[in-house]
Design an enzyme around this catalytic site. Structure first.
Site, PDB file in Angstrom:
ATOM      1  N   CYS A   3      13.093  -0.169  -9.264  1.00 42.00           N
ATOM      2  CA  CYS A   3      11.761  -0.597  -9.698  1.00 42.00           C
ATOM      3  C   CYS A   3      10.729   0.151  -8.865  1.00 42.00           C
ATOM      4  O   CYS A   3      11.035   1.198  -8.282  1.00 42.00           O
ATOM      5  CB  CYS A   3      11.603  -2.113  -9.628  1.00 42.00           C
ATOM      6  N   ARG A   9      11.780  -6.924  -8.564  1.00 45.16           N
ATOM      7  CA  ARG A   9      12.725  -6.883  -9.686  1.00 45.16           C
ATOM      8  C   ARG A   9      14.093  -6.326  -9.309  1.00 45.16           C
ATOM      9  O   ARG A   9      15.121  -6.954  -9.593  1.00 45.16           O
ATOM     10  CB  ARG A   9      12.123  -6.036 -10.824  1.00 45.16           C
ATOM     11  N   ASP A 116       6.356  -6.401 -14.369  1.00 40.39           N
ATOM     12  CA  ASP A 116       6.142  -6.414 -12.920  1.00 40.39           C
ATOM     13  C   ASP A 116       5.565  -7.786 -12.541  1.00 40.39           C
ATOM     14  O   ASP A 116       4.453  -8.124 -12.959  1.00 40.39           O
ATOM     15  CB  ASP A 116       5.164  -5.288 -12.576  1.00 40.39           C
TER      16      ASP A 116
HETATM   17  P1  4NP Z   1       8.730  -4.457  -7.823  1.00 40.99           P
HETATM   18  O1  4NP Z   1       7.298  -5.158  -7.729  1.00 40.99           O
HETATM   19  O2  4NP Z   1       8.469  -3.044  -8.301  1.00 40.99           O
HETATM   20  O3  4NP Z   1       9.444  -5.275  -8.854  1.00 40.99           O
HETATM   21  O4  4NP Z   1       9.331  -4.522  -6.470  1.00 40.99           O
HETATM   22  C1  4NP Z   1       6.226  -4.623  -7.016  1.00 40.99           C
HETATM   23  C2  4NP Z   1       6.183  -4.771  -5.661  1.00 40.99           C
HETATM   24  C3  4NP Z   1       5.092  -4.274  -4.954  1.00 40.99           C
HETATM   25  C4  4NP Z   1       4.056  -3.653  -5.627  1.00 40.99           C
HETATM   26  C5  4NP Z   1       4.116  -3.515  -7.004  1.00 40.99           C
HETATM   27  C6  4NP Z   1       5.209  -3.995  -7.695  1.00 40.99           C
HETATM   28  N1  4NP Z   1       2.929  -3.174  -4.913  1.00 40.99           N
HETATM   29  O5  4NP Z   1       1.954  -2.750  -5.547  1.00 40.99           O
HETATM   30  O6  4NP Z   1       2.937  -3.199  -3.665  1.00 40.99           O
END
Ligand code: 4NP
Length: 143
Positions: A3, A9, A116
């Protein structure tokens, strides 16, 4: 399991696949960004998994690398942004062919996204868990 941040995720996807896959499979997760390197999964992901009997506490965020295309047979992207980032990083045609959108396991050909959940509430994580569990069960039926 890939991800963006490797804290919401993909740690859940890793935890679910580790629970149900054969013991000799090598399973890991990573993020296309390095924004949360070495951090634990988001507390909301940890809680969502824990409530379903899966411990993801020990995971630490890392960035996906070119070596991952050698080390793994399949790289599952959570959404189309992760997918295109992986395709750009892939060092060869064979490497590109290892990249898949994970929800195409449960909804073949539909190119659905795992949303997300980072900026939302706990409910988003519950939905992500259900989508990933469904996709992983579908994947395991055919592997
Ligand atoms: P992930 O979610 O891609 O599912 O781990 C996110 C975690 C952090 C961020 C964006 C999405 N961020 O902008 O820091």
């Amino acid at each position: 399991m890939v991800c963006l941040g490797n804290i919401c995720r993909s740690p859940l996807a890793q935890g679910i696949l580790e629970k149900y896959a054969p013991n000799d499979w090598v399973i890991d997760s990573a993020g296309t960004s390095g924004w949360h390197a070495d951090e634990r999964p988001d507390t909301r992901s940890i809680l969502t998994a824990k409530e379903r009997g899966i411990n993801i506490d020990q995971q630490r965020s890392r960035t996906v690398t070119i070596a991952d295309f050698e080390d793994f047979d399949i790289l599952f992207a959570m959404d189309s942004s992760n997918y295109s980032n992986l395709i750009q990083l892939a060092p060869s045609q064979a490497a590109k062919q290892k990249v898949r959108l994970i929800l195409n396991e449960s909804y073949p050909g539909e190119n659905r996204q795992v949303p997300d959940p980072y900026t939302g509430g706990q409910q988003g994580f519950t939905e992500v868990y259900a989508l990933l569990d469904e996709a992983i069960q579908s994947f395991l039926k055919t592997h």
